[in-house]
Design a protein around this motif. Structure first.
Motif, PDB file in Angstrom:
ATOM      1  N   MET A   1      34.920  14.333 -25.891  1.00  0.00           N
ATOM      2  CA  MET A   1      34.614  15.435 -26.773  1.00  0.00           C
ATOM      3  C   MET A   1      34.955  16.761 -26.136  1.00  0.00           C
ATOM      4  SD  MET A   1      31.404  14.694 -29.142  1.00  0.00           S
ATOM      5  CE  MET A   1      30.084  14.157 -28.100  1.00  0.00           C
ATOM      6  N   TYR A   2      35.775  16.704 -25.116  1.00  0.00           N
ATOM      7  CA  TYR A   2      36.218  17.915 -24.441  1.00  0.00           C
ATOM      8  C   TYR A   2      37.679  18.162 -24.774  1.00  0.00           C
ATOM      9  CZ  TYR A   2      31.943  18.042 -21.735  1.00  0.00           C
ATOM     10  OH  TYR A   2      30.632  18.137 -21.364  1.00  0.00           O
ATOM     11  N   LEU A   3      38.005  19.428 -24.924  1.00  0.00           N
ATOM     12  CA  LEU A   3      39.380  19.840 -25.179  1.00  0.00           C
ATOM     13  C   LEU A   3      39.597  21.130 -24.416  1.00  0.00           C
ATOM     14  CD1 LEU A   3      42.005  19.370 -26.783  1.00  0.00           C
ATOM     15  CD2 LEU A   3      41.016  20.707 -28.629  1.00  0.00           C
ATOM     16  N   LEU A   4      40.665  21.193 -23.672  1.00  0.00           N
ATOM     17  CA  LEU A   4      40.971  22.371 -22.850  1.00  0.00           C
ATOM     18  C   LEU A   4      39.820  22.692 -21.895  1.00  0.00           C
ATOM     19  CD1 LEU A   4      42.503  24.628 -25.666  1.00  0.00           C
ATOM     20  CD2 LEU A   4      43.744  23.187 -24.017  1.00  0.00           C
ATOM     21  N   THR A  59      38.274   4.115 -26.343  1.00  0.00           N
ATOM     22  CA  THR A  59      39.145   4.449 -25.221  1.00  0.00           C
ATOM     23  C   THR A  59      38.429   5.451 -24.323  1.00  0.00           C
ATOM     24  OG1 THR A  59      41.040   4.051 -26.688  1.00  0.00           O
ATOM     25  CG2 THR A  59      41.509   5.126 -24.606  1.00  0.00           C
ATOM     26  N   ASP A  60      38.775   6.723 -24.423  1.00  0.00           N
ATOM     27  CA  ASP A  60      38.171   7.734 -23.545  1.00  0.00           C
ATOM     28  C   ASP A  60      37.473   8.848 -24.305  1.00  0.00           C
ATOM     29  OD1 ASP A  60      39.007   6.490 -21.212  1.00  0.00           O
ATOM     30  OD2 ASP A  60      40.950   7.490 -21.233  1.00  0.00           O
ATOM     31  N   GLY A  61      37.336   8.698 -25.623  1.00  0.00           N
ATOM     32  CA  GLY A  61      36.783   9.786 -26.411  1.00  0.00           C
ATOM     33  C   GLY A  61      37.848  10.853 -26.614  1.00  0.00           C
ATOM     34  N   LYS A 111      27.177   0.510 -34.734  1.00  0.00           N
ATOM     35  CA  LYS A 111      27.314   1.766 -35.465  1.00  0.00           C
ATOM     36  C   LYS A 111      27.587   2.942 -34.523  1.00  0.00           C
ATOM     37  CE  LYS A 111      24.715   0.049 -39.301  1.00  0.00           C
ATOM     38  NZ  LYS A 111      25.859  -0.718 -39.663  1.00  0.00           N
ATOM     39  N   ILE A 112      28.582   3.742 -34.897  1.00  0.00           N
ATOM     40  CA  ILE A 112      28.853   4.988 -34.168  1.00  0.00           C
ATOM     41  C   ILE A 112      27.944   6.052 -34.775  1.00  0.00           C
ATOM     42  CG2 ILE A 112      30.560   6.759 -33.650  1.00  0.00           C
ATOM     43  CD1 ILE A 112      32.728   4.585 -33.914  1.00  0.00           C
ATOM     44  N   THR A 113      27.102   6.643 -33.943  1.00  0.00           N
ATOM     45  CA  THR A 113      26.132   7.608 -34.453  1.00  0.00           C
ATOM     46  C   THR A 113      26.169   8.953 -33.752  1.00  0.00           C
ATOM     47  OG1 THR A 113      24.445   6.803 -32.911  1.00  0.00           O
ATOM     48  CG2 THR A 113      24.517   5.768 -35.087  1.00  0.00           C
ATOM     49  N   ASN A 114      27.086   9.137 -32.817  1.00  0.00           N
ATOM     50  CA  ASN A 114      27.015  10.344 -31.990  1.00  0.00           C
ATOM     51  C   ASN A 114      28.280  11.188 -31.960  1.00  0.00           C
ATOM     52  OD1 ASN A 114      28.281   8.261 -30.634  1.00  0.00           O
ATOM     53  ND2 ASN A 114      27.397   8.747 -28.656  1.00  0.00           N
ATOM     54  N   ILE A 115      29.007  11.245 -33.072  1.00  0.00           N
ATOM     55  CA  ILE A 115      30.139  12.167 -33.116  1.00  0.00           C
ATOM     56  C   ILE A 115      29.618  13.577 -33.409  1.00  0.00           C
ATOM     57  CG2 ILE A 115      31.768  10.395 -33.891  1.00  0.00           C
ATOM     58  CD1 ILE A 115      31.705  12.065 -36.604  1.00  0.00           C
ATOM     59  N   VAL A 116      30.439  14.560 -33.105  1.00  0.00           N
ATOM     60  CA  VAL A 116      30.104  15.959 -33.371  1.00  0.00           C
ATOM     61  C   VAL A 116      31.232  16.533 -34.219  1.00  0.00           C
ATOM     62  CG1 VAL A 116      29.725  18.224 -32.326  1.00  0.00           C
ATOM     63  CG2 VAL A 116      28.886  16.171 -31.175  1.00  0.00           C
ATOM     64  N   SER A 117      30.881  17.261 -35.268  1.00  0.00           N
ATOM     65  CA  SER A 117      31.926  17.885 -36.089  1.00  0.00           C
ATOM     66  C   SER A 117      31.555  19.323 -36.366  1.00  0.00           C
ATOM     67  CB  SER A 117      32.131  17.112 -37.392  1.00  0.00           C
ATOM     68  OG  SER A 117      30.984  17.181 -38.202  1.00  0.00           O
ATOM     69  N   LEU A 129      37.025  20.119 -36.862  1.00  0.00           N
ATOM     70  CA  LEU A 129      37.091  19.418 -35.583  1.00  0.00           C
ATOM     71  C   LEU A 129      36.105  18.258 -35.572  1.00  0.00           C
ATOM     72  CD1 LEU A 129      36.884  22.547 -33.253  1.00  0.00           C
ATOM     73  CD2 LEU A 129      38.944  21.436 -34.083  1.00  0.00           C
ATOM     74  N   ILE A 130      36.546  17.133 -35.059  1.00  0.00           N
ATOM     75  CA  ILE A 130      35.658  15.991 -34.848  1.00  0.00           C
ATOM     76  C   ILE A 130      35.726  15.627 -33.370  1.00  0.00           C
ATOM     77  CG2 ILE A 130      35.164  13.569 -35.354  1.00  0.00           C
ATOM     78  CD1 ILE A 130      36.451  13.945 -38.077  1.00  0.00           C
ATOM     79  N   GLY A 131      34.582  15.687 -32.718  1.00  0.00           N
ATOM     80  CA  GLY A 131      34.477  15.285 -31.317  1.00  0.00           C
ATOM     81  C   GLY A 131      33.973  13.860 -31.241  1.00  0.00           C
ATOM     82  N   VAL A 132      34.705  13.032 -30.510  1.00  0.00           N
ATOM     83  CA  VAL A 132      34.377  11.611 -30.403  1.00  0.00           C
ATOM     84  C   VAL A 132      34.072  11.305 -28.940  1.00  0.00           C
ATOM     85  CG1 VAL A 132      35.204   9.253 -30.808  1.00  0.00           C
ATOM     86  CG2 VAL A 132      35.992  11.122 -32.292  1.00  0.00           C
ATOM     87  N   PRO A 133      32.848  10.845 -28.649  1.00  0.00           N
ATOM     88  CA  PRO A 133      32.527  10.509 -27.259  1.00  0.00           C
ATOM     89  C   PRO A 133      33.160   9.186 -26.847  1.00  0.00           C
ATOM     90  CG  PRO A 133      30.687   9.959 -28.650  1.00  0.00           C
ATOM     91  CD  PRO A 133      31.718  10.619 -29.541  1.00  0.00           C
ATOM     92  N   LYS A 134      33.174   8.940 -25.558  1.00  0.00           N
ATOM     93  CA  LYS A 134      33.623   7.643 -25.044  1.00  0.00           C
ATOM     94  C   LYS A 134      32.446   6.681 -25.105  1.00  0.00           C
ATOM     95  CE  LYS A 134      35.336   5.266 -21.003  1.00  0.00           C
ATOM     96  NZ  LYS A 134      35.891   5.362 -19.667  1.00  0.00           N
TER      97      LYS A 134
END
Length: 165
Positions: A1-4, A59-61, A111-117, A129-134
């Motif tokens: 969920m990290y970018l730059l 994979t790695d989020g 179930k995936i329950t911890n994405i951030v948008s 933006l959708i942040g996907v954790p590993k």
């Protein structure tokens, strides 16, 4: 969920502009999408969304950015390089986030329950933006339309996980 080097909630419009201006390509943890559309042609679009999210999760989020058009080559194939912003018409971000969470929870196992948008404004363009954790456990399966498939991601995009993997 990290970018730059920033968590998705810390990203600014300048960060999104930097992706475009620097021509930062898609990668294992970054995916550009032209349009988020989970209302029309629901099954196909929702299935594609779930495959994208599950592939990053397994994979790695990473981060999926809706509202960036990719450059295409001479054959009309996406190159993975950002070209321009595309406006996302999101009148109610909270409702969209809830709908997104519901779709993901209902069609993944476990179930995936911890994405951030979140929605961010960049030069008068709404970008989603959708942040996907590993995920650190066993892989997550997409179950929409009884597909029961596992996906992962590499530098060129998502792929169906073979039995040996």
């Amino acid at each position: 969920m990290y970018l730059l080097g920033k968590f998705i909630t810390e990203l600014t419009n300048a960060d999104i502009k930097r992706l475009l201006e620097s021509g930062i390509p898609e990668s294992k943890s970054l995916d550009y999408k032209r349009q988020l559309n989970i209302a029309d042609d629901r099954d196909k679009n929702r299935q594609e969304l779930l495959f994208d999210i599950a592939s990053m999760y397994n994979t790695d989020g990473g981060c999926i950015i809706y509202g960036i058009d990719e450059k295409v080559d001479e054959k009309g194939q996406n190159t993975g390089l950002p070209e321009k912003l595309v406006y996302q018409d999101i009148s109610n971000p909270d409702k969209l986030n809830q709908q997104l969470q519901d779709i993901i929870r209902a069609n993944t196992d476990p179930k995936i329950t911890n994405i951030v948008s979140r929605v961010i404004m960049v030069d008068n363009f709404q970008i989603f933006l959708i942040g996907v954790p590993k995920y650190l456990g066993l892989p997550v399966m997409v179950t929409i339309n009884s597909s029961n498939k596992f996906y992962r991601r590499n530098a060129s995009g998502k792929y169906l996980v073979p039995t040996l993997e």
